[in-house]
Design a protein around this motif. Sequence first.
Motif, PDB file in Angstrom:
ATOM      1  N   GLY A  42      21.164   3.926  -5.577  1.00 55.13           N
ATOM      2  CA  GLY A  42      20.475   3.126  -6.579  1.00 55.13           C
ATOM      3  C   GLY A  42      19.548   2.100  -5.956  1.00 55.13           C
ATOM      4  N   VAL A  43      20.032   1.417  -4.914  1.00 55.72           N
ATOM      5  CA  VAL A  43      19.191   0.443  -4.213  1.00 55.72           C
ATOM      6  C   VAL A  43      18.008   1.152  -3.540  1.00 55.72           C
ATOM      7  CG1 VAL A  43      19.126  -1.257  -2.347  1.00 55.72           C
ATOM      8  CG2 VAL A  43      21.122  -1.129  -3.849  1.00 55.72           C
ATOM      9  N   TYR A  44      18.264   2.309  -2.967  1.00 56.70           N
ATOM     10  CA  TYR A  44      17.200   3.051  -2.289  1.00 56.70           C
ATOM     11  C   TYR A  44      16.120   3.484  -3.275  1.00 56.70           C
ATOM     12  CZ  TYR A  44      14.842   6.668   0.417  1.00 56.70           C
ATOM     13  OH  TYR A  44      13.887   7.423   1.055  1.00 56.70           O
ATOM     14  N   ILE A  45      16.505   3.853  -4.485  1.00 54.88           N
ATOM     15  CA  ILE A  45      15.521   4.238  -5.506  1.00 54.88           C
ATOM     16  C   ILE A  45      14.600   3.064  -5.822  1.00 54.88           C
ATOM     17  CG2 ILE A  45      15.280   4.862  -7.949  1.00 54.88           C
ATOM     18  CD1 ILE A  45      17.781   6.591  -7.604  1.00 54.88           C
ATOM     19  N   ILE A  46      15.178   1.853  -5.870  1.00 58.42           N
ATOM     20  CA  ILE A  46      14.345   0.663  -6.078  1.00 58.42           C
ATOM     21  C   ILE A  46      13.389   0.474  -4.901  1.00 58.42           C
ATOM     22  CG2 ILE A  46      14.381  -1.843  -6.323  1.00 58.42           C
ATOM     23  CD1 ILE A  46      17.062  -1.587  -7.723  1.00 58.42           C
ATOM     24  N   VAL A  47      13.884   0.692  -3.683  1.00 62.31           N
ATOM     25  CA  VAL A  47      13.064   0.490  -2.483  1.00 62.31           C
ATOM     26  C   VAL A  47      11.871   1.440  -2.469  1.00 62.31           C
ATOM     27  CG1 VAL A  47      13.039   0.732   0.030  1.00 62.31           C
ATOM     28  CG2 VAL A  47      14.924  -0.460  -1.083  1.00 62.31           C
ATOM     29  N   VAL A  48      12.124   2.735  -2.727  1.00 59.91           N
ATOM     30  CA  VAL A  48      11.036   3.718  -2.624  1.00 59.91           C
ATOM     31  C   VAL A  48      10.055   3.624  -3.793  1.00 59.91           C
ATOM     32  CG1 VAL A  48      12.335   5.349  -1.215  1.00 59.91           C
ATOM     33  CG2 VAL A  48      12.426   5.533  -3.708  1.00 59.91           C
ATOM     34  N   ASN A  49      10.420   2.882  -4.825  1.00 63.70           N
ATOM     35  CA  ASN A  49       9.488   2.658  -5.930  1.00 63.70           C
ATOM     36  C   ASN A  49       8.865   1.262  -5.864  1.00 63.70           C
ATOM     37  OD1 ASN A  49       9.546   4.995  -8.099  1.00 63.70           O
ATOM     38  ND2 ASN A  49      11.611   4.804  -7.271  1.00 63.70           N
ATOM     39  N   SER A  50       8.998   0.622  -4.715  1.00 62.58           N
ATOM     40  CA  SER A  50       8.409  -0.698  -4.487  1.00 62.58           C
ATOM     41  C   SER A  50       7.451  -0.620  -3.292  1.00 62.58           C
ATOM     42  CB  SER A  50       9.502  -1.745  -4.215  1.00 62.58           C
ATOM     43  OG  SER A  50      10.470  -1.747  -5.241  1.00 62.58           O
ATOM     44  N   THR A  51       6.783  -1.715  -3.035  1.00 65.90           N
ATOM     45  CA  THR A  51       5.882  -1.798  -1.880  1.00 65.90           C
ATOM     46  C   THR A  51       6.477  -2.760  -0.866  1.00 65.90           C
ATOM     47  OG1 THR A  51       3.961  -1.382  -3.303  1.00 65.90           O
ATOM     48  CG2 THR A  51       3.542  -2.321  -1.126  1.00 65.90           C
ATOM     49  N   LEU A  52       6.916  -2.237   0.260  1.00 67.10           N
ATOM     50  CA  LEU A  52       7.527  -3.071   1.290  1.00 67.10           C
ATOM     51  C   LEU A  52       6.484  -3.794   2.132  1.00 67.10           C
ATOM     52  CD1 LEU A  52      10.425  -0.763   2.573  1.00 67.10           C
ATOM     53  CD2 LEU A  52      10.562  -2.669   0.972  1.00 67.10           C
ATOM     54  N   PHE A  53       5.316  -3.193   2.268  1.00 61.57           N
ATOM     55  CA  PHE A  53       4.257  -3.813   3.069  1.00 61.57           C
ATOM     56  C   PHE A  53       3.184  -4.336   2.123  1.00 61.57           C
ATOM     57  CE2 PHE A  53       0.583  -4.090   5.825  1.00 61.57           C
ATOM     58  CZ  PHE A  53       1.125  -4.608   6.992  1.00 61.57           C
ATOM     59  N   PRO A  54       2.962  -5.649   2.068  1.00 65.14           N
ATOM     60  CA  PRO A  54       1.983  -6.216   1.123  1.00 65.14           C
ATOM     61  C   PRO A  54       0.593  -5.626   1.328  1.00 65.14           C
ATOM     62  CG  PRO A  54       3.320  -7.939   2.135  1.00 65.14           C
ATOM     63  CD  PRO A  54       3.618  -6.688   2.885  1.00 65.14           C
ATOM     64  N   ARG A  55      -0.061  -5.316   0.221  1.00 71.07           N
ATOM     65  CA  ARG A  55      -1.398  -4.729   0.308  1.00 71.07           C
ATOM     66  C   ARG A  55      -2.442  -5.727   0.782  1.00 71.07           C
ATOM     67  NH1 ARG A  55      -1.431  -1.268  -5.369  1.00 71.07           N
ATOM     68  NH2 ARG A  55       0.288   0.155  -4.810  1.00 71.07           N
ATOM     69  N   SER A  56      -2.143  -7.013   0.655  1.00 70.76           N
ATOM     70  CA  SER A  56      -3.098  -8.033   1.101  1.00 70.76           C
ATOM     71  C   SER A  56      -3.164  -8.129   2.625  1.00 70.76           C
ATOM     72  CB  SER A  56      -2.720  -9.398   0.515  1.00 70.76           C
ATOM     73  OG  SER A  56      -1.396  -9.752   0.902  1.00 70.76           O
ATOM     74  N   PHE A  57      -2.170  -7.546   3.323  1.00 74.81           N
ATOM     75  CA  PHE A  57      -2.174  -7.561   4.781  1.00 74.81           C
ATOM     76  C   PHE A  57      -3.034  -6.412   5.313  1.00 74.81           C
ATOM     77  CE2 PHE A  57       2.225  -9.748   5.403  1.00 74.81           C
ATOM     78  CZ  PHE A  57       1.761 -10.840   4.681  1.00 74.81           C
ATOM     79  N   HIS A  58      -3.503  -6.569   6.543  1.00 73.91           N
ATOM     80  CA  HIS A  58      -4.214  -5.464   7.186  1.00 73.91           C
ATOM     81  C   HIS A  58      -3.220  -4.347   7.503  1.00 73.91           C
ATOM     82  CE1 HIS A  58      -8.091  -7.425   7.554  1.00 73.91           C
ATOM     83  NE2 HIS A  58      -7.499  -8.512   8.044  1.00 73.91           N
ATOM     84  N   ALA A  59      -3.588  -3.130   7.144  1.00 74.77           N
ATOM     85  CA  ALA A  59      -2.704  -1.988   7.371  1.00 74.77           C
ATOM     86  C   ALA A  59      -2.542  -1.726   8.858  1.00 74.77           C
ATOM     87  CB  ALA A  59      -3.258  -0.750   6.674  1.00 74.77           C
ATOM     88  N   PRO A  60      -1.310  -1.632   9.348  1.00 72.71           N
ATOM     89  CA  PRO A  60      -1.106  -1.351  10.780  1.00 72.71           C
ATOM     90  C   PRO A  60      -1.282   0.137  11.062  1.00 72.71           C
ATOM     91  CG  PRO A  60       1.004  -1.509   9.678  1.00 72.71           C
ATOM     92  CD  PRO A  60      -0.032  -1.790   8.633  1.00 72.71           C
ATOM     93  N   LYS A  61      -1.184   0.487  12.318  1.00 67.11           N
ATOM     94  CA  LYS A  61      -1.211   1.902  12.661  1.00 67.11           C
ATOM     95  C   LYS A  61       0.009   2.593  12.057  1.00 67.11           C
ATOM     96  CE  LYS A  61      -3.848   1.448  16.935  1.00 67.11           C
ATOM     97  NZ  LYS A  61      -3.876   1.697  18.397  1.00 67.11           N
ATOM     98  N   MET A  62      -0.133   3.901  11.808  1.00 68.86           N
ATOM     99  CA  MET A  62       0.888   4.630  11.068  1.00 68.86           C
ATOM    100  C   MET A  62       2.264   4.547  11.727  1.00 68.86           C
ATOM    101  SD  MET A  62       1.754   6.287   8.444  1.00 68.86           S
ATOM    102  CE  MET A  62       0.121   6.433   7.723  1.00 68.86           C
ATOM    103  N   VAL A  63       2.318   4.610  13.049  1.00 69.44           N
ATOM    104  CA  VAL A  63       3.607   4.592  13.735  1.00 69.44           C
ATOM    105  C   VAL A  63       4.323   3.263  13.502  1.00 69.44           C
ATOM    106  CG1 VAL A  63       2.583   3.797  15.898  1.00 69.44           C
ATOM    107  CG2 VAL A  63       4.775   5.023  15.930  1.00 69.44           C
ATOM    108  N   PHE A  64       3.568   2.162  13.457  1.00 62.81           N
ATOM    109  CA  PHE A  64       4.178   0.861  13.214  1.00 62.81           C
ATOM    110  C   PHE A  64       4.581   0.702  11.750  1.00 62.81           C
ATOM    111  CE2 PHE A  64       1.433  -0.060  16.956  1.00 62.81           C
ATOM    112  CZ  PHE A  64       2.447  -0.376  17.838  1.00 62.81           C
ATOM    113  N   LEU A  65       3.793   1.287  10.854  1.00 56.77           N
ATOM    114  CA  LEU A  65       4.136   1.248   9.436  1.00 56.77           C
ATOM    115  C   LEU A  65       5.420   2.022   9.169  1.00 56.77           C
ATOM    116  CD1 LEU A  65       3.368   0.387   6.564  1.00 56.77           C
ATOM    117  CD2 LEU A  65       2.068   2.522   6.370  1.00 56.77           C
ATOM    118  N   ILE A  66       5.563   3.184   9.816  1.00 54.86           N
ATOM    119  CA  ILE A  66       6.779   3.977   9.649  1.00 54.86           C
ATOM    120  C   ILE A  66       7.997   3.201  10.150  1.00 54.86           C
ATOM    121  CG2 ILE A  66       7.986   6.051  10.440  1.00 54.86           C
ATOM    122  CD1 ILE A  66       5.278   7.471  10.497  1.00 54.86           C
ATOM    123  N   LEU A  67       7.855   2.588  11.335  1.00 56.50           N
ATOM    124  CA  LEU A  67       8.959   1.813  11.902  1.00 56.50           C
ATOM    125  C   LEU A  67       9.298   0.617  11.012  1.00 56.50           C
ATOM    126  CD1 LEU A  67      10.922   1.371  14.246  1.00 56.50           C
ATOM    127  CD2 LEU A  67       9.124   0.040  15.380  1.00 56.50           C
TER     128      LEU A  67
END
Length: 212
Positions: free
Chosen positions: A51-76
Amino acid sequence: MTKLLHTIGALLLNAFGLQIFRTCFANAMEDEECESLLSGPPFSSVFFSIGVYIIVVNSTLFPRSFHAPKMVFLILYEFLAAAFILEFALACIWTPIDVLLSTTLPSYICHTLRQLGFNGAAVSFLANKSLTTVLTYTAAIAFLLLTLHVVDAVDYAVLRDCGAMCFLTHVQEKFWARMQREFPFFVQGAKGSCRCKVRGKKRSKSRGNNGR
């Protein structure tokens, strides 16, 4: 929105009891003798974690106002953030609920029965763990079902108006739609879709037509 592929590993680790941030929440999950406070059915905590995981995957963990990091760092980052949230929820939210339903509440009921003179009923109640098991599973599954409704992962009106088979088709369609958004190379989901019209949507449509 958080990616399934980035965070599913955190859920699997949590389900198998492998914790990354264990030292942060050790005091919340263990007593003075370093024994686990979780005494309820083991799968109940899994339902809660899902149930908690469903909330997580339907949320945004990385704020869109921040500069997007490289994909490997975003995954980590998303993996570690999801693992932290799951471990925090299990230690600081589910563990107190589990202790309440499995230990505190039965002790209180047993004490009340003895105070009323029902010593035999108190002994039988302590010996029978089925009630606490049912309560714990009910709380965990109710949280999971409520979470699915809150994040709009499923529409329970389909179950009410069209039946179980149509609801299962609806859940399958929702799942495949999410998978296709993340994995475009995935084959399309089940072709047969439920044609049942949900009452709530029908009403809102008719109201819109009347307004015209």
